[in-house]
Design an enzyme around this catalytic site. Structure first.
Site, mmCIF file in Angstrom:
data_model
loop_
_atom_site.group_PDB
_atom_site.id
_atom_site.type_symbol
_atom_site.label_atom_id
_atom_site.label_comp_id
_atom_site.label_asym_id
_atom_site.label_seq_id
_atom_site.Cartn_x
_atom_site.Cartn_y
_atom_site.Cartn_z
ATOM 1 N N SER A 1 0.717 -1.216 -0.044
ATOM 2 C CA SER A 1 0.034 0.160 0.043
ATOM 3 C C SER A 1 1.081 1.270 -0.127
ATOM 4 O O SER A 1 0.348 2.333 -0.276
ATOM 5 C CB SER A 1 -0.726 -0.025 1.033
ATOM 6 O OG SER A 1 -0.256 -0.104 2.449
ATOM 7 N N ASP B 1 -3.458 8.141 7.765
ATOM 8 C CA ASP B 1 -4.373 7.277 8.564
ATOM 9 C C ASP B 1 -3.626 6.577 9.548
ATOM 10 O O ASP B 1 -2.511 6.739 10.192
ATOM 11 C CB ASP B 1 -4.927 6.230 7.493
ATOM 12 C CG ASP B 1 -4.376 5.294 6.718
ATOM 13 O OD1 ASP B 1 -3.305 5.020 7.076
ATOM 14 O OD2 ASP B 1 -4.833 4.881 5.578
ATOM 15 N N HIS C 1 -0.324 4.692 7.312
ATOM 16 C CA HIS C 1 0.279 5.083 6.199
ATOM 17 C C HIS C 1 0.763 6.774 6.179
ATOM 18 O O HIS C 1 -0.259 7.453 6.949
ATOM 19 C CB HIS C 1 -0.713 5.247 4.887
ATOM 20 C CG HIS C 1 -0.947 3.628 4.762
ATOM 21 N ND1 HIS C 1 -2.391 3.255 5.145
ATOM 22 C CD2 HIS C 1 -0.553 2.858 3.957
ATOM 23 C CE1 HIS C 1 -2.578 1.858 4.635
ATOM 24 N NE2 HIS C 1 -1.422 1.607 3.985
#
Length: 356
Positions: free
Chosen positions: A33, A321, A324
């Site tokens: 991610s 978040d 991340h």
């Protein structure tokens, strides 16, 4: 220490004027991610999605693209520093339009998939639920691109393009998360050796398919993510996770030294994401961060979603978040990888790799 930080900040301010002189024809991005540019948008059953607001709130036109960020991610900024507009398109986008590979404007592919790992089982759901594209499958996808390049450009041109291209890889965090949350099962030395051996095998597969320039990014101090801090009664980092991240770094470093010795035309740059991030956490103010512990978007109860509270001063947050970085932190990471000193990226930085 303070003087060194100021020098680093000044160098980062000038980095946009110091792009690679080499002609890099394409970049190929593999990972999780931290580099996903929309791959998981094509996985309808995946629980790892970011194609909804407030993700992308600072992306052009406030568009949620599937990036786990308020804007661009590190893959985008590395591509920008090479001279491209942003990260290349996801593999599945190009697969639906293979004509783009024939065009002179072809600039590479992004294979990165949120939730993925070095191990095929990492991040996958129960009953065969396809949550992510593991690294092994990402390399199979690259093999498809390789075959298309051979068909469309001929072997000599395809091999020349790939030998000058950069291969960025950012993966390993999810494997460590999975091992840690499952309470092990095998000794940590055996676990690290297992993912290290798999990583080495995948690097060799890419080498056999023409890759020669590798920009590898290690695992950051993932025990310091907001979600992990919440698991700690003190609010501090989970050092067990950080220990695993450091062990992983040492293992991949040894593998890269060995491979580059065995294959002298292989060049690599190894980014120490652990040192880069800890440096900011320990010294946030010079970098303009006021909060390096909490998420800008959401919390452990609501996570980051349409109903989450979003901070207004996003440039002052390290974390977007619970897992991340913010767009600003992603830019800082990319700039450090590109022109950083050996403490953060060795034996050469990514700019030197592009010019090698």
């Amino acid at each position: 220490m303070g003087k060194k930080i100021c020098v680093l900040v000044l160098s980062l301010a000038l980095v946009v004027l110091n792009l690679a002189n080499a002609e890099v024809p394409a970049v190929f991005i593999l990972g999780d991610s931290t580099a996903d540019a929309g791959t998981n948008n094509f996985l309808p059953g995946s629980s790892f999605r970011a194609d909804f607001p407030p993700y992308g709130i600072d992306f052009p036109f406030s568009r949620p693209t599937g990036r786990f960020s308020n804007g661009f991610n590190s893959a985008d900024f590395l591509a920008k520093l090479i001279g491209f507009k942003r990260s290349p398109l996801p593999f599945f986008t190009l697969l639906n339009n293979t004509k783009s590979i024939k065009r002179p404007s072809f600039r590479g592919v992004n294979f990165a998939s949120a939730g993925s790992g070095i191990l095929n089982t990492t991040g996958q759901g129960p009953n065969g639920q396809r949550n992510a594209i593991p690294l092994g499958e990402q390399i199979e996808q690259f093999s498809t691109i390789y075959s298309l390049l051979l068909t469309n450009k001929g072997q000599a041109c395809a091999e020349a393009l790939l030998s000058k291209s950069l291969f960025f890889i950012s993966i390993g965090s999810n494997d460590i998360f999975g091992y840690y949350s499952s309470k092990g099962g095998v000794p940590k030395e055996e676990f690290i050796a297992t993912i290290g051996a798999a990583y080495e095998n995948y690097l060799m597969n890419l080498y056999k398919l023409g890759a020669r320039k590798f920009g590898i990014i290690s695992v950051p101090p993932i025990g310091c993510c907001p979600f992990q801090r919440f698991q700690n009664t003190t609010g501090g980092c989970l050092e067990g996770l950080n220990d695993l991240a450091r062990d992983f770094h040492s293992t991949i470093k040894a593998i890269l030294i060995k491979l580059s010795s065995d294959y002298t035309d292989m060049k690599y740059s190894f980014g120490n994401a652990y040192e880069m991030t800890i440096n900011v956490i320990d010294n946030p103010i010079p970098f303009g961060f006021n909060d390096v512990k909490n998420a800008c978007c959401g919390d452990v109860k609501t996570f980051c979603g349409p109903n989450a509270t979003v901070c207004s001063n996003r440039k002052e947050y390290l974390f977007w978040d619970l897992f991340h970085p913010t767009q600003k932190a992603a830019w800082l990471a990319a700039a450090t990888l590109f022109t950083g000193e050996p403490r953060f990226v060795a034996p050469i930085n990514f700019k030197q790799l592009a010019e090698a």
